[in-house]
Design a protein around this motif. Structure first.
Motif, PDB file in Angstrom:
ATOM      1  N   HIS A   1      35.632  25.783  41.092  1.00  0.00           N
ATOM      2  CA  HIS A   1      35.600  27.173  40.638  1.00  0.00           C
ATOM      3  C   HIS A   1      34.645  28.035  41.458  1.00  0.00           C
ATOM      4  O   HIS A   1      33.794  27.547  42.203  1.00  0.00           O
ATOM      5  CB  HIS A   1      35.234  27.246  39.148  1.00  0.00           C
ATOM      6  N   ASP A   2      34.796  29.340  41.278  1.00  0.00           N
ATOM      7  CA  ASP A   2      33.995  30.340  41.977  1.00  0.00           C
ATOM      8  C   ASP A   2      32.665  30.580  41.278  1.00  0.00           C
ATOM      9  O   ASP A   2      32.358  29.970  40.256  1.00  0.00           O
ATOM     10  CB  ASP A   2      34.784  31.650  42.036  1.00  0.00           C
ATOM     11  N   HIS A   3      31.904  31.515  41.833  1.00  0.00           N
ATOM     12  CA  HIS A   3      30.662  31.971  41.216  1.00  0.00           C
ATOM     13  C   HIS A   3      30.973  33.156  40.301  1.00  0.00           C
ATOM     14  O   HIS A   3      30.985  33.019  39.091  1.00  0.00           O
ATOM     15  CB  HIS A   3      29.645  32.358  42.293  1.00  0.00           C
ATOM     16  N   GLY A   4      31.224  34.309  40.904  1.00  0.00           N
ATOM     17  CA  GLY A   4      31.680  35.475  40.165  1.00  0.00           C
ATOM     18  C   GLY A   4      30.672  36.088  39.217  1.00  0.00           C
ATOM     19  O   GLY A   4      31.002  37.021  38.482  1.00  0.00           O
ATOM     20  N   ALA A   5      29.427  35.569  39.198  1.00  0.00           N
ATOM     21  CA  ALA A   5      28.387  36.060  38.288  1.00  0.00           C
ATOM     22  C   ALA A   5      28.840  36.005  36.833  1.00  0.00           C
ATOM     23  O   ALA A   5      28.385  36.774  35.994  1.00  0.00           O
ATOM     24  CB  ALA A   5      27.961  37.481  38.658  1.00  0.00           C
ATOM     25  N   ARG A   6      29.759  35.085  36.541  1.00  0.00           N
ATOM     26  CA  ARG A   6      30.182  34.851  35.154  1.00  0.00           C
ATOM     27  C   ARG A   6      30.032  33.368  34.878  1.00  0.00           C
ATOM     28  O   ARG A   6      30.728  32.544  35.474  1.00  0.00           O
ATOM     29  CB  ARG A   6      31.626  35.298  34.936  1.00  0.00           C
ATOM     30  N   PHE A   7      29.144  33.060  33.945  1.00  0.00           N
ATOM     31  CA  PHE A   7      28.720  31.680  33.764  1.00  0.00           C
ATOM     32  C   PHE A   7      29.240  31.004  32.500  1.00  0.00           C
ATOM     33  O   PHE A   7      29.087  29.796  32.351  1.00  0.00           O
ATOM     34  CB  PHE A   7      27.182  31.610  33.766  1.00  0.00           C
TER      35      PHE A   7
ATOM     36  N   GLU B   1      37.101  26.331  33.098  1.00  0.00           N
ATOM     37  CA  GLU B   1      38.073  27.135  32.345  1.00  0.00           C
ATOM     38  C   GLU B   1      38.632  28.305  33.157  1.00  0.00           C
ATOM     39  O   GLU B   1      39.595  28.947  32.735  1.00  0.00           O
ATOM     40  CB  GLU B   1      37.427  27.657  31.058  1.00  0.00           C
ATOM     41  N   LYS B   2      38.031  28.598  34.305  1.00  0.00           N
ATOM     42  CA  LYS B   2      38.609  29.611  35.175  1.00  0.00           C
ATOM     43  C   LYS B   2      39.953  29.147  35.749  1.00  0.00           C
ATOM     44  O   LYS B   2      40.808  29.952  36.085  1.00  0.00           O
ATOM     45  CB  LYS B   2      37.640  29.953  36.306  1.00  0.00           C
ATOM     46  N   TRP B   3      40.123  27.838  35.846  1.00  0.00           N
ATOM     47  CA  TRP B   3      41.348  27.263  36.405  1.00  0.00           C
ATOM     48  C   TRP B   3      42.367  26.883  35.335  1.00  0.00           C
ATOM     49  O   TRP B   3      43.564  26.888  35.590  1.00  0.00           O
ATOM     50  CB  TRP B   3      41.018  26.003  37.198  1.00  0.00           C
ATOM     51  N   ILE B   4      41.875  26.503  34.155  1.00  0.00           N
ATOM     52  CA  ILE B   4      42.734  25.887  33.129  1.00  0.00           C
ATOM     53  C   ILE B   4      42.355  26.469  31.766  1.00  0.00           C
ATOM     54  O   ILE B   4      41.173  26.548  31.420  1.00  0.00           O
ATOM     55  CB  ILE B   4      42.530  24.355  33.113  1.00  0.00           C
ATOM     56  N   ARG B   5      43.352  26.840  30.974  1.00  0.00           N
ATOM     57  CA  ARG B   5      43.092  27.399  29.642  1.00  0.00           C
ATOM     58  C   ARG B   5      42.410  26.372  28.731  1.00  0.00           C
ATOM     59  O   ARG B   5      42.934  25.271  28.543  1.00  0.00           O
ATOM     60  CB  ARG B   5      44.403  27.827  28.984  1.00  0.00           C
TER      61      ARG B   5
ATOM     62  N   SER C   1      37.590  34.699  27.704  1.00  0.00           N
ATOM     63  CA  SER C   1      36.981  34.899  29.026  1.00  0.00           C
ATOM     64  C   SER C   1      37.907  34.401  30.136  1.00  0.00           C
ATOM     65  O   SER C   1      38.054  35.048  31.179  1.00  0.00           O
ATOM     66  CB  SER C   1      35.648  34.157  29.109  1.00  0.00           C
ATOM     67  N   ALA C   2      38.534  33.243  29.907  1.00  0.00           N
ATOM     68  CA  ALA C   2      39.418  32.661  30.914  1.00  0.00           C
ATOM     69  C   ALA C   2      40.629  33.559  31.160  1.00  0.00           C
ATOM     70  O   ALA C   2      41.074  33.723  32.307  1.00  0.00           O
ATOM     71  CB  ALA C   2      39.866  31.272  30.464  1.00  0.00           C
ATOM     72  N   LYS C   3      41.167  34.151  30.100  1.00  0.00           N
ATOM     73  CA  LYS C   3      42.305  35.064  30.265  1.00  0.00           C
ATOM     74  C   LYS C   3      41.901  36.280  31.086  1.00  0.00           C
ATOM     75  O   LYS C   3      42.660  36.742  31.955  1.00  0.00           O
ATOM     76  CB  LYS C   3      42.824  35.492  28.897  1.00  0.00           C
ATOM     77  N   GLN C   4      40.717  36.809  30.829  1.00  0.00           N
ATOM     78  CA  GLN C   4      40.235  37.950  31.610  1.00  0.00           C
ATOM     79  C   GLN C   4      40.096  37.587  33.082  1.00  0.00           C
ATOM     80  O   GLN C   4      40.451  38.379  33.971  1.00  0.00           O
ATOM     81  CB  GLN C   4      38.891  38.421  31.043  1.00  0.00           C
ATOM     82  N   TRP C   5      39.571  36.397  33.345  1.00  0.00           N
ATOM     83  CA  TRP C   5      39.391  35.957  34.736  1.00  0.00           C
ATOM     84  C   TRP C   5      40.743  35.784  35.427  1.00  0.00           C
ATOM     85  O   TRP C   5      40.910  36.168  36.589  1.00  0.00           O
ATOM     86  CB  TRP C   5      38.612  34.647  34.763  1.00  0.00           C
ATOM     87  N   SER C   6      41.673  35.205  34.701  1.00  0.00           N
ATOM     88  CA  SER C   6      43.019  34.994  35.244  1.00  0.00           C
ATOM     89  C   SER C   6      43.674  36.320  35.631  1.00  0.00           C
ATOM     90  O   SER C   6      44.289  36.437  36.696  1.00  0.00           O
ATOM     91  CB  SER C   6      43.871  34.253  34.211  1.00  0.00           C
ATOM     92  N   GLU C   7      43.539  37.327  34.777  1.00  0.00           N
ATOM     93  CA  GLU C   7      44.132  38.638  35.064  1.00  0.00           C
ATOM     94  C   GLU C   7      43.441  39.296  36.255  1.00  0.00           C
ATOM     95  O   GLU C   7      44.087  39.961  37.065  1.00  0.00           O
ATOM     96  CB  GLU C   7      44.028  39.544  33.839  1.00  0.00           C
ATOM     97  N   LYS C   8      42.136  39.104  36.383  1.00  0.00           N
ATOM     98  CA  LYS C   8      41.375  39.779  37.437  1.00  0.00           C
ATOM     99  C   LYS C   8      41.623  39.181  38.811  1.00  0.00           C
ATOM    100  O   LYS C   8      41.739  39.920  39.801  1.00  0.00           O
ATOM    101  CB  LYS C   8      39.885  39.709  37.106  1.00  0.00           C
TER     102      LYS C   8
END
Length: 388
Positions: A139-145, A150-154, A164-171
């Motif tokens: 996963h990335d950094h993104g300043a979201r901890f 979960e950035k990759w998988i729901r 949070s994961a849904k927001q990241w996926s959309e962004k």
């Protein structure tokens, strides 16, 4: 009062006398009359950074000769600077819980990632008869901890993280979860949290500086811990019963992309690597205004001592002649296009020396710092060709 002043004057005179007697030749100023009064820029760079850059000659960079001989010489030194230890503890995996998601089973699995840390990973296993190719998602950094893996998988185990994961996926991912897209294609997918994210979240953005300093003072480094854990995680993927150990890949976005090419250089089990949005040269990144100058996130990409010996593309080229696919964004402000192209050229020189330039794909796509559906499709089609 007079006695104190007289004593001070005598002391100054004695110091001056001793200095003038011990100096063999008078000291001449470098230039002008006045000394430096504002040596640090608003961006926290020393004003003499260009002179420091000029000293970065990268003595362990590829020199144009036999690439295998170069790797044999450079890799041990790079490993010594990048990896804080050699871990031997058994992974000892245990399933925490699991859920059926149609094409695959999603599990949370705890395992010993190093001798010091036991963490939870998300593991996706396709239905059907294996073994399957395996992919480690970084996963990335993104300043979201609050989310990492979960950035990759729901996630199914935490409603707040799911949001949070849904927001990241959309962004960043066109509303997709790339780990799940790979599982649908028939890959075992493993995603973990780097130190500071998800289950292992720390004390926020500003606290990264203290964490980095503390790890250096403990004989390690933030970059070293991350590299060590990623190396072990790749070996964990290869160890799974459902995985063909000869068909292991890694996919990374942003900081995860840095982690991906670094891992490809360090891990003998990784055969194919997708790198989206992290490759450039030190020269192109260490310039006023660049994000790499802020500290904080940069500590995850800063191995003490390595910059004196090798540029970023030199380290990535230690992976040659493995299969690697690099993306960059035309409008990515974090990675200037000219610096990306310079890095690509350095890497192609090494793959070409192996007569394996077809194994290295380097592209600059329209758009910015993202891993959109079109990039995912190109990357995963390429992975199919490498690992299936």
């Amino acid at each position: 009062m007079k006695l104190a002043v007289l004593t001070a004057l005598i002391g100054v005179t004695m110091v001056s006398t001793c200095y003038s007697q011990s100096a063999e030749t008078p000291l001449e100023p470098k230039t002008g009359t006045f000394f430096e009064t504002h040596p640090i820029t608003d961006g926290n760079m020393p004003t003499f950074f260009s002179e420091l850059k000029a000293k970065m000659t990268y003595p362990l960079a590829y020199d144009g000769g036999d690439p295998a001989a170069w790797r044999e010489k450079a890799l041990p030194t790079a490993e010594a600077l990048m990896l804080p230890s050699v871990d031997t503890i058994d992974f000892a995996p245990t399933v925490i819980d699991e859920i059926d998601r149609g094409d695959f089973i999603a599990k949370r699995v705890a395992f010993n990632v190093t001798d010091e840390s036991r963490i939870a990973a998300i593991v996706l296993v396709p239905k059907g008869e294996g073994p399957f190719p395996g992919v480690l998602m970084l996963h990335d950094h993104g300043a979201r901890f609050d989310i990492g893996k979960e950035k990759w998988i729901r996630p199914w185990y935490d409603e707040a993280r799911l949001e949070s994961a849904k927001q990241w996926s959309e962004k960043y991912f066109t509303g997709l979860f790339p780990g799940e897209e790979l599982a649908k294609r028939g890959y075992v997918v493993v995603a973990t949290d780097a130190l500071g994210w998800g289950d292992r979240a720390g004390n926020g953005y500003e606290a990264q500086q203290a964490l980095a300093s503390n790890l250096v003072n403990l004989g390690s480094s933030l970059a070293g811990i991350m590299a060590q854990e990623d190396l072990r995680a790749s070996e964990f993927v290869a160890s799974l019963d459902e995985v063909d150990p000869d068909s292991v890949g890694v996919v990374g976005f942003s900081m995860g992309a840095y982690r991906a090419w670094q891992l490809a250089a360090l891990s003998p089990v990784v055969k194919a690597t997708v790198v989206d949005c992290w490759m450039a040269t030190y020269d192109g990144l260490m310039v006023p205004g660049n994000n790499q100058l802020k500290g904080q996130s940069a500590w995850y990409m800063s191995h003490p001592g390595l910059a004196k010996l090798m540029d970023y593309p030199d380290v990535a080229a230690l992976a040659a002649p493995k299969a690697m696919y690099f993306f960059a964004g035309e409008e990515d402000s974090l990675f200037p296009k000219a610096s990306v192209e310079d890095a690509y050229a350095k890497m192609h020189a090494v793959w070409s020396a192996y007569d394996a330039d077809d194994k290295l794909v380097t592209e600059i796509w329209p758009g910015g710092h993202i891993f959109t559906e079109d990039r995912q499709k190109a990357a995963f089609d390429w992975l199919d060709a490498q690992l299936k």
